[in-house]
Design an enzyme around this catalytic site. Sequence first.
Site, PDB file in Angstrom:
ATOM      1  CD  GLU A 119      -2.999  -1.148   0.341  1.00 59.36           C
ATOM      2  OE1 GLU A 119      -3.281  -0.035  -0.141  1.00 59.36           O
ATOM      3  OE2 GLU A 119      -3.615  -2.177   0.057  1.00 59.36           O
TER       4      GLU A 119
ATOM      5  CB  CYS B 185      -1.741   7.323   1.464  1.00 63.36           C
ATOM      6  SG  CYS B 185      -3.321   6.568   1.911  1.00 63.36           S
TER       7      CYS B 185
HETATM    8  P1  NAD Z   1       8.079   4.898   5.124  1.00 61.18           P
HETATM    9  O1  NAD Z   1       8.129   4.076   3.886  1.00 61.18           O
HETATM   10  O2  NAD Z   1       9.195   5.802   5.428  1.00 61.18           O
HETATM   11  O3  NAD Z   1       7.910   3.959   6.417  1.00 61.18           O
HETATM   12  C1  NAD Z   1       6.855   3.014   6.536  1.00 61.18           C
HETATM   13  C2  NAD Z   1       7.246   1.932   7.527  1.00 61.18           C
HETATM   14  O4  NAD Z   1       8.340   1.211   6.969  1.00 61.18           O
HETATM   15  C3  NAD Z   1       7.701   2.439   8.896  1.00 61.18           C
HETATM   16  O5  NAD Z   1       7.083   1.664   9.888  1.00 61.18           O
HETATM   17  C4  NAD Z   1       9.199   2.173   8.883  1.00 61.18           C
HETATM   18  O6  NAD Z   1       9.679   1.807  10.156  1.00 61.18           O
HETATM   19  C5  NAD Z   1       9.309   0.989   7.960  1.00 61.18           C
HETATM   20  N1  NAD Z   1      10.623   0.825   7.330  1.00 61.18           N
HETATM   21  C6  NAD Z   1      11.614   1.732   7.184  1.00 61.18           C
HETATM   22  N2  NAD Z   1      12.666   1.171   6.545  1.00 61.18           N
HETATM   23  C7  NAD Z   1      12.336  -0.115   6.282  1.00 61.18           C
HETATM   24  C8  NAD Z   1      13.001  -1.200   5.639  1.00 61.18           C
HETATM   25  N3  NAD Z   1      14.204  -1.083   5.131  1.00 61.18           N
HETATM   26  N4  NAD Z   1      12.325  -2.375   5.548  1.00 61.18           N
HETATM   27  C9  NAD Z   1      11.098  -2.513   6.048  1.00 61.18           C
HETATM   28  N5  NAD Z   1      10.410  -1.519   6.646  1.00 61.18           N
HETATM   29  C10 NAD Z   1      11.023  -0.336   6.775  1.00 61.18           C
HETATM   30  O7  NAD Z   1       6.691   5.684   5.028  1.00 61.18           O
HETATM   31  P2  NAD Z   1       6.128   6.765   6.041  1.00 61.18           P
HETATM   32  O8  NAD Z   1       6.916   8.010   5.914  1.00 61.18           O
HETATM   33  O9  NAD Z   1       5.930   6.165   7.393  1.00 61.18           O
HETATM   34  O10 NAD Z   1       4.655   6.983   5.420  1.00 61.18           O
HETATM   35  C11 NAD Z   1       4.427   7.860   4.365  1.00 61.18           C
HETATM   36  C12 NAD Z   1       4.246   7.124   3.066  1.00 61.18           C
HETATM   37  O11 NAD Z   1       3.286   6.102   3.218  1.00 61.18           O
HETATM   38  C13 NAD Z   1       3.710   8.018   1.966  1.00 61.18           C
HETATM   39  O12 NAD Z   1       4.360   7.713   0.755  1.00 61.18           O
HETATM   40  C14 NAD Z   1       2.247   7.634   1.886  1.00 61.18           C
HETATM   41  O13 NAD Z   1       1.638   7.892   0.648  1.00 61.18           O
HETATM   42  C15 NAD Z   1       2.312   6.188   2.173  1.00 61.18           C
HETATM   43  N6  NAD Z   1       1.032   5.717   2.685  1.00 61.18           N
HETATM   44  C16 NAD Z   1       0.291   4.881   1.914  1.00 61.18           C
HETATM   45  C17 NAD Z   1      -0.945   4.457   2.368  1.00 61.18           C
HETATM   46  C18 NAD Z   1      -1.812   3.522   1.573  1.00 61.18           C
HETATM   47  O14 NAD Z   1      -2.767   3.020   2.133  1.00 61.18           O
HETATM   48  N7  NAD Z   1      -1.522   3.268   0.307  1.00 61.18           N
HETATM   49  C19 NAD Z   1      -1.413   4.891   3.609  1.00 61.18           C
HETATM   50  C20 NAD Z   1      -0.613   5.747   4.361  1.00 61.18           C
HETATM   51  C21 NAD Z   1       0.615   6.156   3.889  1.00 61.18           C
END
Ligand code: NAD
Length: 472
Positions: free
Chosen positions: A217, A251
Amino acid sequence: MNAQDLPSSPLLAFERQRAAASKEPGPPWAVRAERLRRLQRLLVDNEASIARAIDADFGGRPAIETELAEVWPSLEEIKGALRHGRGWMKARRAGVGKWFIPARAQVLPQPLGVVGIIVPWNYPLYLAIGPMAAALAAGNRVMVKMSELTPAFSALLQQLCTQAFPLEEVCIVTGGAEVAAEFSTLPFDHLLFTGSTAVGRKVMAAAAANLTPVTLELGGKSPAVITPGYPLAHAVQRILAGKLLNAGQTCIAPDYVLLPRDQLAAFVEAARQEARRGYPAGLADANFCSVVNDRHYRRLVRELDEAASRGARTECLFEGASRDDERHRLAPTLLIDPPADCGAMRDEIFGPLLPLVPYDRLEDAISFVNARPHPLALYWFDQDTGRVDEALHRLPAGGVTVNDTLLHITQESLPFGGVGASGMGHYHGQWGFDTFSKLKPVFRQSRLNGMALFLPPYRPLMRRLLALMKRY
Ligand code: NAD
């Protein structure tokens, strides 16, 4: 009393969940429903402390927004699963090919085992509970990695789940990105990741080593398109509502607006009025959310300044201050006709900046969207239903709301998920139940059947039958 003792590592927790899943591969509905009810109670009983924790993590998130955009949709998912889960579990009748009558076929949903969920910071409750509800309804064990950017809420959810669930059923993992990276290497039976496209790539690579199926997502730039003749005041009201909820850190927030060039000035005026009506105290308004932290705040300020220095006209929509560096609060600001290659038009904005991109022909707007990665959401404002249908066919997108914003995500009957760079797979309602189930096909042979005719040595009768079967 704690229902669970915290494991020293995610791997140990995973092993205990895996052993429990092997012992009870297909929990009956009563067991699943009881888990869902515990989750429901956990939310209902702790709503105020949940809102307080998220408020602390954001340095200012209105409790009413947590109630509206996190608690309520989480409860909807749980209630939907409680209402329909027993039916979703049942074997689904399927037809058999005409040459196999009177055999029978069915599709039997079967739990996958242990499901991993990785949660971002922007809606930390809903994006944990929504997938959890679906995975538990489908009879799985669940491990959830929370975001390091919401430490207060992550600790609270861990504490609440520790009290409500044994480790073998639900395990909440906290910690930094390195813990998240380790988490994504566990051999889950399914891994649902919500977050950025960049991290999504890493998660999918880690999961590939275990052949773990993923639902990604992700995010991206979701356009809002206003067609010629659409009542502008209504479009402005709904676009700002979608943009300013959670200060644009959504998002599926409308990322930028495509609008007829001759409507630019009217849009700016209507947006100013709308923002001031909704948030009369401007930056100090209690209903306006902060940017989550200083890093994201500075990123947004950089994008705003860059767009301005490269020729975009900017229009702050609040009266009074436009920035509060201390509390990382940023007033909603229009970026009017920004260059296509500036940061705000290249990357997902995820904040209260709203680029306005004027077009001369609607066809240009469609080409503009289609020249970019497929968006997670598309908002199309139009009163011509024929043109709406044409746009729906021509514009790939993860989901669409026509003549409003955000609302497709709230419909339990609709699958939620991206396409291309905005994600893969989907959940919500039965779509989530199915994502976390193996839909096991079962063929039940009848006593009366002609299979013997098709066994070797192959006889002339079999060849004649096969010729017939190829024709009909
Ligand atoms: P992010 O990708 O920075 O982090 C998301 C999660 O991934 C966090 O819990 C983080 O700890 C984890 N993470 C970090 N490095 C990782 C790795 N190497 N391997 C596995 N996991 C890892 O995203 P964010 O800043 O927390 O959220 C914002 C983004 O999320 C935006 O791009 C937004 O559009 C997207 N988003 C999408 C949806 C959806 O439903 N499609 C909903 C909310 C947010």
